[in-house]
Design an enzyme around this catalytic site. Structure first.
Site, PDB file in Angstrom:
ATOM      1  N   ASP A   8      27.381  16.966  71.860  1.00 24.08           N
ATOM      2  CA  ASP A   8      27.075  15.775  71.082  1.00 24.08           C
ATOM      3  C   ASP A   8      28.434  15.232  70.620  1.00 24.08           C
ATOM      4  O   ASP A   8      29.414  15.982  70.555  1.00 24.08           O
ATOM      5  CB  ASP A   8      26.197  16.187  69.890  1.00 24.08           C
ATOM      6  CG  ASP A   8      25.981  15.053  68.924  1.00 24.08           C
ATOM      7  OD1 ASP A   8      25.442  14.029  69.340  1.00 24.08           O
ATOM      8  OD2 ASP A   8      26.363  15.210  67.748  1.00 24.08           O
ATOM      9  N   ASP A  10      29.314  12.455  67.793  1.00 21.54           N
ATOM     10  CA  ASP A  10      29.522  12.241  66.364  1.00 21.54           C
ATOM     11  C   ASP A  10      29.059  13.468  65.574  1.00 21.54           C
ATOM     12  O   ASP A  10      27.895  13.848  65.648  1.00 21.54           O
ATOM     13  CB  ASP A  10      28.737  10.991  65.938  1.00 21.54           C
ATOM     14  CG  ASP A  10      29.044  10.564  64.529  1.00 21.54           C
ATOM     15  OD1 ASP A  10      30.102  10.955  64.007  1.00 21.54           O
ATOM     16  OD2 ASP A  10      28.232   9.847  63.935  1.00 21.54           O
ATOM     17  N   GLY A  46      22.681  11.630  63.918  1.00 18.78           N
ATOM     18  CA  GLY A  46      22.117  11.917  65.241  1.00 18.78           C
ATOM     19  C   GLY A  46      20.924  11.067  65.656  1.00 18.78           C
ATOM     20  O   GLY A  46      20.428  11.234  66.760  1.00 18.78           O
ATOM     21  N   VAL A  47      20.468  10.178  64.786  1.00 14.49           N
ATOM     22  CA  VAL A  47      19.305   9.360  65.174  1.00 14.49           C
ATOM     23  C   VAL A  47      19.763   7.986  65.671  1.00 14.49           C
ATOM     24  O   VAL A  47      20.872   7.549  65.395  1.00 14.49           O
ATOM     25  CB  VAL A  47      18.250   9.226  64.041  1.00 14.49           C
ATOM     26  CG1 VAL A  47      17.807  10.576  63.532  1.00 14.49           C
ATOM     27  CG2 VAL A  47      18.772   8.392  62.893  1.00 14.49           C
ATOM     28  N   ARG A  49      20.228   3.886  66.554  1.00 19.60           N
ATOM     29  CA  ARG A  49      20.614   2.762  65.690  1.00 19.60           C
ATOM     30  C   ARG A  49      19.401   2.132  65.013  1.00 19.60           C
ATOM     31  O   ARG A  49      19.411   1.867  63.809  1.00 19.60           O
ATOM     32  CB  ARG A  49      21.351   1.720  66.541  1.00 19.60           C
ATOM     33  CG  ARG A  49      22.098   0.702  65.715  1.00 19.60           C
ATOM     34  CD  ARG A  49      22.815  -0.293  66.615  1.00 19.60           C
ATOM     35  NE  ARG A  49      23.715   0.328  67.558  1.00 19.60           N
ATOM     36  CZ  ARG A  49      24.253  -0.296  68.593  1.00 19.60           C
ATOM     37  NH1 ARG A  49      23.978  -1.557  68.826  1.00 19.60           N
ATOM     38  NH2 ARG A  49      25.080   0.353  69.414  1.00 19.60           N
ATOM     39  N   SER A 116      24.847   7.539  70.747  1.00 25.92           N
ATOM     40  CA  SER A 116      25.590   6.301  70.471  1.00 25.92           C
ATOM     41  C   SER A 116      25.855   5.454  71.714  1.00 25.92           C
ATOM     42  O   SER A 116      26.307   5.958  72.738  1.00 25.92           O
ATOM     43  CB  SER A 116      26.928   6.633  69.809  1.00 25.92           C
ATOM     44  OG  SER A 116      27.657   5.442  69.599  1.00 25.92           O
ATOM     45  N   LYS A 117      25.609   4.152  71.558  1.00 24.43           N
ATOM     46  CA  LYS A 117      25.950   3.215  72.629  1.00 24.43           C
ATOM     47  C   LYS A 117      27.449   2.923  72.609  1.00 24.43           C
ATOM     48  O   LYS A 117      27.970   2.290  73.515  1.00 24.43           O
ATOM     49  CB  LYS A 117      25.162   1.911  72.441  1.00 24.43           C
ATOM     50  CG  LYS A 117      23.675   2.108  72.668  1.00 24.43           C
ATOM     51  CD  LYS A 117      22.899   0.821  72.548  1.00 24.43           C
ATOM     52  CE  LYS A 117      21.457   1.084  72.938  1.00 24.43           C
ATOM     53  NZ  LYS A 117      20.523   0.106  72.487  1.00 24.43           N
ATOM     54  N   ASN A 118      28.110   3.377  71.563  1.00 23.45           N
ATOM     55  CA  ASN A 118      29.556   3.187  71.455  1.00 23.45           C
ATOM     56  C   ASN A 118      30.331   4.421  71.920  1.00 23.45           C
ATOM     57  O   ASN A 118      31.557   4.469  71.759  1.00 23.45           O
ATOM     58  CB  ASN A 118      29.931   2.863  70.003  1.00 23.45           C
ATOM     59  CG  ASN A 118      29.341   1.536  69.559  1.00 23.45           C
ATOM     60  OD1 ASN A 118      29.622   0.503  70.158  1.00 23.45           O
ATOM     61  ND2 ASN A 118      28.489   1.556  68.556  1.00 23.45           N
ATOM     62  N   ASP A 170      25.073  18.819  66.007  1.00 18.34           N
ATOM     63  CA  ASP A 170      25.171  18.929  64.538  1.00 18.34           C
ATOM     64  C   ASP A 170      23.902  18.418  63.852  1.00 18.34           C
ATOM     65  O   ASP A 170      23.841  18.406  62.632  1.00 18.34           O
ATOM     66  CB  ASP A 170      26.366  18.119  64.008  1.00 18.34           C
ATOM     67  CG  ASP A 170      26.129  16.621  64.119  1.00 18.34           C
ATOM     68  OD1 ASP A 170      25.701  16.161  65.201  1.00 18.34           O
ATOM     69  OD2 ASP A 170      26.346  15.911  63.124  1.00 18.34           O
TER      70      ASP A 170
HETATM   71  P1  B16 Z   1      25.337   3.608  67.767  1.00 19.97           P
HETATM   72  P2  B16 Z   1      25.676  11.286  68.113  1.00 19.97           P
HETATM   73  C1  B16 Z   1      24.813   9.143  66.770  1.00 19.97           C
HETATM   74  O1  B16 Z   1      25.836   9.792  67.473  1.00 19.97           O
HETATM   75  C2  B16 Z   1      25.151   9.096  65.280  1.00 19.97           C
HETATM   76  O2  B16 Z   1      25.179  10.417  64.737  1.00 19.97           O
HETATM   77  C3  B16 Z   1      24.090   8.299  64.570  1.00 19.97           C
HETATM   78  O3  B16 Z   1      24.418   8.201  63.188  1.00 19.97           O
HETATM   79  C4  B16 Z   1      24.006   6.880  65.183  1.00 19.97           C
HETATM   80  O4  B16 Z   1      22.967   6.142  64.567  1.00 19.97           O
HETATM   81  C5  B16 Z   1      23.725   7.020  66.689  1.00 19.97           C
HETATM   82  O5  B16 Z   1      24.731   7.813  67.299  1.00 19.97           O
HETATM   83  C6  B16 Z   1      23.693   5.664  67.381  1.00 19.97           C
HETATM   84  O6  B16 Z   1      24.983   5.119  67.351  1.00 19.97           O
HETATM   85  O7  B16 Z   1      24.808   2.716  66.707  1.00 19.97           O
HETATM   86  O8  B16 Z   1      26.864   3.625  67.838  1.00 19.97           O
HETATM   87  O9  B16 Z   1      24.718   3.348  69.126  1.00 19.97           O
HETATM   88  O10 B16 Z   1      25.666  12.223  66.949  1.00 19.97           O
HETATM   89  O11 B16 Z   1      24.408  11.322  68.947  1.00 19.97           O
HETATM   90  O12 B16 Z   1      26.943  11.395  68.944  1.00 19.97           O
HETATM   91 MG    MG Z   2      25.780  14.187  66.086  1.00 23.57          MG
END
Ligand code: B16
Ligand code: MG
Length: 214
Positions: A8, A10, A46-47, A49, A116-118, A170
């Site tokens: 994972d 973030d 982890g959830v 957007r 994350s899409k980022n 995490d």
């Molecule tokens: P985005 P992970 C997750 O990353 C974040 O923990 C979570 O807080 C966020 O809402 C999700 O990515 C979507 O991110 O808005 O950038 O697409 O922990 O799965 O790496």
């Molecule tokens: Mg995470």
């Protein structure tokens, strides 16, 4: 036999939680919600957007249409991406680079499995790209964790069977996703003891890899 490790992003390799918090806080204040707290932000770990947006909107009495919600999530993402431009290797979590290098030297394949899409931007900005074989992220999937899709896509990209993969997470939703996908899991981070993972360590520096990879 474990042949690949899916990380994972973030909360495991990189810490962008403060930036997510600031961006959601800014949006909340613009919507007249002045009691969005760090505790609320923990529920967004982890959830996806759109699910994270619901955590914010739960604090409002106002009803929003689906179209308005999409626009609000886009607005928050704009604030977040603006802050990501300044991201660098100082956002890497303790032990991340050392762990990836060690696993690669031992011949394990490495993927990122992130909601994350980022993720591609974060991986590039923090300098992780040369240490990763494949990226499976929010752009590749239609169902978010606890659905196993993001990890199954990662395994497929690595050309491995799910049972040959270990997931490092995490968030409880991520551990659930790993289990649903038929993968072993290692829980890390502040909640490592309560994630329900097969193995648990507070940080990547404390992992007994010999046990975890056997
Ligand atoms: P985005 P992970 C997750 O990353 C974040 O923990 C979570 O807080 C966020 O809402 C999700 O990515 C979507 O991110 O808005 O950038 O697409 O922990 O799965 O790496
Ligand atoms: Mg995470």
């Amino acid at each position: 036999m474990i042949k690949g490790v899916i990380f994972d992003l973030d909360g495991v390799l990189v810490s962008t939680d403060e930036l997510h918090y600031k961006a959601w806080k800014r949006l909340a204040e613009e919507l007249g919600i002045d009691n969005f707290t760090r505790e609320d932000n923990e529920k967004q770990r982890g959830v996806s957007r759109m699910e994270s947006l619901e955590v914010v909107l739960n604090k409002s009495d106002k009803e929003y249409s689906q179209e308005e919600k999409v626009a609000l999530a886009d607005r928050k993402n704009g604030y977040y991406v603006e802050m990501l431009q300044k991201l660098d290797s100082s956002a890497l979590l303790a032990g991340a680079v050392e762990t990836l290098k060690m696993l690669r030297e031992k011949g394990y394949k490495i993927a990122v499995g992130s909601a994350s899409k980022n993720a591609p931007l974060i991986i590039e900005k923090t300098g992780l790209l040369p240490l990763i074989d494949e990226i499976s992220c929010g752009l590749d999937i239609t169902k978010s964790k606890p659905d196993p899709e993001v990890f199954l896509v990662a395994a497929k990209k690595l050309n491995l069977e799910p049972k040959e993969c270990l997931v490092v997470e995490d968030a409880a939703a991520g551990v659930e996703a790993a289990k649903a996908g038929g993968m072993k899991s290692l829980g890390v981070g502040p909640y490592y003891k309560s994630l329900g993972a097969d193995y648990a360590s507070e940080t990547l520096l404390d992992v007994n890899w010999e046990t975890v990879l056997k």
